[in-house]
Design an enzyme around this catalytic site. Structure first.
Site, PDB file in Angstrom:
ATOM      1  N   CYS A  20     -29.484  24.056 -51.071  1.00 57.57           N
ATOM      2  CA  CYS A  20     -29.787  25.392 -51.596  1.00 57.57           C
ATOM      3  C   CYS A  20     -28.537  26.281 -51.567  1.00 57.57           C
ATOM      4  O   CYS A  20     -27.599  26.036 -52.308  1.00 57.57           O
ATOM      5  CB  CYS A  20     -30.953  26.008 -50.829  1.00 57.57           C
ATOM      6  N   HIS A  46     -35.365  21.730 -50.475  1.00 55.03           N
ATOM      7  CA  HIS A  46     -35.601  21.803 -49.035  1.00 55.03           C
ATOM      8  C   HIS A  46     -36.536  20.658 -48.642  1.00 55.03           C
ATOM      9  O   HIS A  46     -37.456  20.316 -49.375  1.00 55.03           O
ATOM     10  CB  HIS A  46     -36.266  23.136 -48.667  1.00 55.03           C
TER      11      HIS A  46
END
Length: 490
Positions: free
Chosen positions: A339, A434
């Site tokens: 991310c 994630h």
């Protein structure tokens, strides 16, 4: 067989933050599920950088996702209708019913005139859950004795009063001062709230609990409230932690003979639970990199997510950490980003709309051939993926990010046909997913680079289920359950 009776809500509040409310809520959820009930978690307002995604693609606190899993149900944004994600020391992003609703300073948020409107939004979610589940397990926030915040409370005893919840006050005895914190917390409450406190739970007790019998009696005499249990401090039960405050206690460093994985400790690090499964692999030692000189001790470096990517990148640049990470990469040692960490590894990060602040663009680390443009639209969804576009190497995770990254060779192919991430080679890639490291096949791919022939065994789902069951067993041994069942009867 599921029991259909309607039970009174049970609420866990604290003498302070990090006393164990989130874990205990999950533990009670699993215990009541095992007993045949239909429990569900609820927290009106959560403040955390560790968020998750509901099946509908709405953002919510990761703690409530975990609690829902403990209750054996799918997470719903109604379990955490209001989420605050700090973007700086004084500013947070407000996520309302799973969607961004703007950034606000603490003063703006807590002094705004529509607190009653926010409370009503939360209570609508609460009532919606109570129509479907029973009992509702409500978690408070921080301390109940912050008298300066009572008139602005939308998540503690105002919630308990609205639904007539039986309230359990949780105290962390490991911190010390348990008598003062318990007695003071109760005595500071106005009478209408004090009457809601039905039990005291002493958490994180070290040693022989029988030595605290006199203490139990003294607390009960002082407060007039029964001590319903003394839960021991444990280290051998796996449970996802609520927030990165736990990282302050993780002081371990590299260990000889292990695959040493260094996670860069960003000031605004988010979703630190991305590394939970990695920590369960016997051959691996995970430690957090807080100084540039520590990077040389890592076999693998991981750049985690961030709520303030540009600010964190500039922080790494100023304290010499970026140079150390680049040296690590130039030495042909594995480097991976997730991310915000993925965004940092690119050529540039642009913020034309000022999503993160006044800095409109910064150069990235220049490792991956990608560019990122931050925007106001947030992508929040659960996903399934094929790693390296290999049909046999697949997994699941979730995306939560504000930004679009383009360029480079894709790392993953998602089930909807889209692509994710960028891959330079087996030793260097970035992703928006994630939870990608919760998948055994992905761990196998990156760890075998350092230790050829390693066979990773990491079933994250089974690990969590075992932890929930162990927590339920712990409660059965140390809690006055007959009294709890009395409280649950309306």
């Amino acid at each position: 067989m599921t029991k259909q009776e309607t039970l009174r809500p049970l609420m866990f509040v604290g003498t302070g933050s990090d006393v164990g409310k989130s874990v205990l809520t999950a533990a009670f959820g699993r215990l009541l599920l095992q007993e045949g009930y239909r429990p569900a978690p609820f927290k009106a307002q959560n403040m955390s950088l560790n968020s998750g995604a509901s099946p509908e693609g709405l953002e919510m606190g990761r703690a409530q996702v975990v609690q829902a899993e403990a209750c054996g149900i799918s997470p719903s944004v109604h379990m955490n209708p209001i989420l605050l994600k700090p973007t700086g020391d004084k500013v947070s992003q407000l996520v309302l019913l799973g969607k961004p609703a703007g950034d606000q300073s603490a003063q703006e948020y807590f002094n705004r005139g529509d607190r009653d409107a926010l409370f009503e939004v939360a209570m609508q979610s609460c009532r919606r859950l109570m129509e479907r589940y029973s009992p509702l397990l409500i978690e408070g926030a921080g301390s109940i004795s912050e008298v300066n915040l009572w008139d602005r409370d939308i998540t503690n005893l105002r919630v308990a009063e609205a639904v007539d919840a039986a309230v359990i006050l949780v105290a962390d005895i490991d911190r010390g001062g348990v008598f003062g914190s318990v007695y003071g917390s109760i005595q500071l409450l106005p009478p209408k709230y004090r009457r809601l406190i039905k039990g005291i739970l002493i958490n994180k007790f070290r040693g022989d609990a029988e030595l605290f019998e006199d203490g139990r009696s003294m607390l009960e005499e002082l407060t007039g409230v029964p001590v319903i249990g003394v839960v021991p401090y444990f280290r051998d039960i796996f449970i996802e932690q609520e927030d990165s405050v736990v990282l302050d206690h993780m002081k371990q460093g590299p260990q000889e003979g292990k695959i040493n994985v260094g996670v860069v400790a960003l000031p605004h690090m988010s979703n630190f639970t991305d590394f939970d499964t990695l920590q369960q692999v016997e051959e691996v030692q995970v430690f957090y990199l807080r100084e540039a000189k520590a990077v040389k001790d890592a076999d693998i470096v991981l750049l985690p997510g961030s709520k303030s990517t540009i600010a964190d990148l500039l922080y790494l640049r100023q304290n010499g950490m970026e140079a150390a990470i680049l040296q690590h990469h130039q030495s042909n040692k594995p480097l991976y980003g997730i991310c915000g960490g993925f965004q940092m590894m690119g050529q540039s990060i642009a913020d034309p709309q000022g999503v993160e602040g006044e800095v409109k663009e910064v150069r990235g680390m220049g490792i991956l051939p990608v560019k990122t443009v931050l925007g106001t639209d947030k992508k929040t969804e659960v996903c399934r993926f094929h790693f390296l576009d290999q049909p046999t190497v697949s997994g699941r995770g979730y995306e939560i990010h504000m930004g679009r990254t383009t360029g480079g060779d894709a790392l993953c192919r998602l089930d909807d046909g889209s692509k994710d991430g960028a891959r330079l080679n087996a030793r260097c890639w970035g992703t928006y997913i994630h939870g990608i490291l919760d998948n055994e096949a992905v761990l196998q791919e990156i760890l075998q680079i350092v230790r050829p022939g390693i066979r990773v065994r990491a079933d994250y789902a089974a690990l969590k289920e075992k932890g929930f069951d162990q927590l339920a067993d712990l409660l059965r041994r140390h809690i006055d359950l007959p009294y709890i069942y009395q409280l649950l009867q309306k």
